[in-house]
Design a protein around this motif. Sequence first.
Motif, PDB file in Angstrom:
ATOM      1  N   LYS A 178       0.820  -1.212   0.000  1.00  0.00           N
ATOM      2  CA  LYS A 178       0.000   0.000   0.000  1.00  0.00           C
ATOM      3  C   LYS A 178       0.853   1.261   0.000  1.00  0.00           C
ATOM      4  CE  LYS A 178      -3.598  -2.485   2.544  1.00  0.00           C
ATOM      5  NZ  LYS A 178      -4.406  -2.567   3.784  1.00  0.00           N
ATOM      6  N   GLY A 179       0.184   2.398  -0.191  1.00  0.00           N
ATOM      7  CA  GLY A 179       0.860   3.675  -0.125  1.00  0.00           C
ATOM      8  C   GLY A 179       1.930   3.857  -1.188  1.00  0.00           C
ATOM      9  N   GLU A 180       3.060   4.462  -0.785  1.00  0.00           N
ATOM     10  CA  GLU A 180       4.151   4.737  -1.712  1.00  0.00           C
ATOM     11  C   GLU A 180       4.754   3.445  -2.255  1.00  0.00           C
ATOM     12  OE1 GLU A 180       7.406   6.861  -0.021  1.00  0.00           O
ATOM     13  OE2 GLU A 180       8.148   7.544  -1.966  1.00  0.00           O
ATOM     14  N   ALA A 181       4.779   2.411  -1.416  1.00  0.00           N
ATOM     15  CA  ALA A 181       5.315   1.123  -1.858  1.00  0.00           C
ATOM     16  C   ALA A 181       4.483   0.557  -3.003  1.00  0.00           C
ATOM     17  CB  ALA A 181       5.353   0.136  -0.692  1.00  0.00           C
ATOM     18  N   ASN A 182       3.159   0.762  -2.961  1.00  0.00           N
ATOM     19  CA  ASN A 182       2.279   0.290  -4.027  1.00  0.00           C
ATOM     20  C   ASN A 182       2.632   0.976  -5.344  1.00  0.00           C
ATOM     21  OD1 ASN A 182      -0.264   0.519  -5.762  1.00  0.00           O
ATOM     22  ND2 ASN A 182      -0.939  -0.963  -4.228  1.00  0.00           N
ATOM     23  N   GLU A 183       2.766   2.293  -5.289  1.00  0.00           N
ATOM     24  CA  GLU A 183       3.105   3.058  -6.494  1.00  0.00           C
ATOM     25  C   GLU A 183       4.454   2.619  -7.056  1.00  0.00           C
ATOM     26  OE1 GLU A 183       3.784   7.713  -7.915  1.00  0.00           O
ATOM     27  OE2 GLU A 183       3.284   7.238  -5.835  1.00  0.00           O
TER      28      GLU A 183
END
Length: 412
Positions: free
Chosen positions: A211-216
Amino acid sequence: MKNSIIDLLELETNLKTIPEKAADQFIALVKEQASDPKIYFKALYLKSVLMASNSDEDRESTIQTILQLLAQIQPIQNLESKFQSLENQLKDNHVEVGTENKGEVVFECKNIGKDYGSFKLKEINLKLRLGEITGIVGENGNGKTTLLKIIAGELLPSEGEFNYGILNSNEAVTNWIKIKSNIAYLPQELMKHRGSVRRNIELAASLHGIKGEANEFEVDYILHRMGLYNFANHEWKHLSGGYKLRFALTQILVWKPKLIILDEPLANLDINAQMLVLNDLRDLANSIGHPISILLSSQNLEEVEAIANKMIILRKGEMQYYGNVDGIGKDRIENSFELRTNANLAEIKLKLSSMKYNRLDFNGFSYIIDVPLEIDAHTFISYCSAQEIPISYFNDISSSSKRILFNNRLYA
């Protein structure tokens, strides 16, 4: 930026004159200067596109894209700490960062089988390991999909023993939640999706805790890795068959399974798309940071043999062969050749009458001939040339699963 404008002008010149050298300079510059790690992955993708450019127009277009990317680079703060931050975030989201070792077992079984009454899959013994590709071949109705579903945990066997090695932390008690979270099963009939490529892959990542920045970050990386970045905002329904398969693989790879099971992934692809997908699979299995065990069934025998480490040959629910690809045919007592010609069977038999061959038959498409071991491919072709047998296609199948399948069909 740390580098001067002269350095960039030199790089632009080199891109047009010595692209191989310039591509490495470009990657080094981005790695040194970029504050955003996603730019580095874009650079790797552009390098591969530049190296594959076949025309001046394509090359010039890629060079302009590279220069535009360089213009976006912001002064570096600390690229290593940025990567470390993302890695920590992935760990916090319970996604394992590649620490697996090639060769570790992800599935093994002893004498498993499935009895349907009218058909029985029986006495299957095999091991699947990280970093290996295992191909399953056989005619339709011989148990390939049944075996895939058993290994994927979609179907329980009627008999035998099995375990999932590191997928179950080598524990004695089967934890299906843990196991299934590390297995991706892709059936031949691909699922339909609504919305854009990017949104669907973001969803797949988030469902597995990214999720979050890791997802992007992960989504951008895998889109580049699988050649889908330029299609990220396309609707799924507008993708070609080959790119729909790439999309399905990307949906899987973004959450890093340890075992990928593919049922006839090449069935609806043209030959060029098949080669691209097979090369991708080989690279994915060989990943240094996250090796994967890949199991796939296919009717494309030679193509699968070219990338597989091991092969399983099924006939009537039984294993005719299981082992390393280079072990196929090692214990043979004869050589086998496949050929096509406009000569009929009677003419070929007459012209080969002075040659000592064991068997000759026609499978409806090609002639299959078995000869003593001392007659190799070169000797056979030379003999056919001397006898003026017109050959339009020739294949030495002595060390191929094709020989086993053909002989089973013709001489059973």
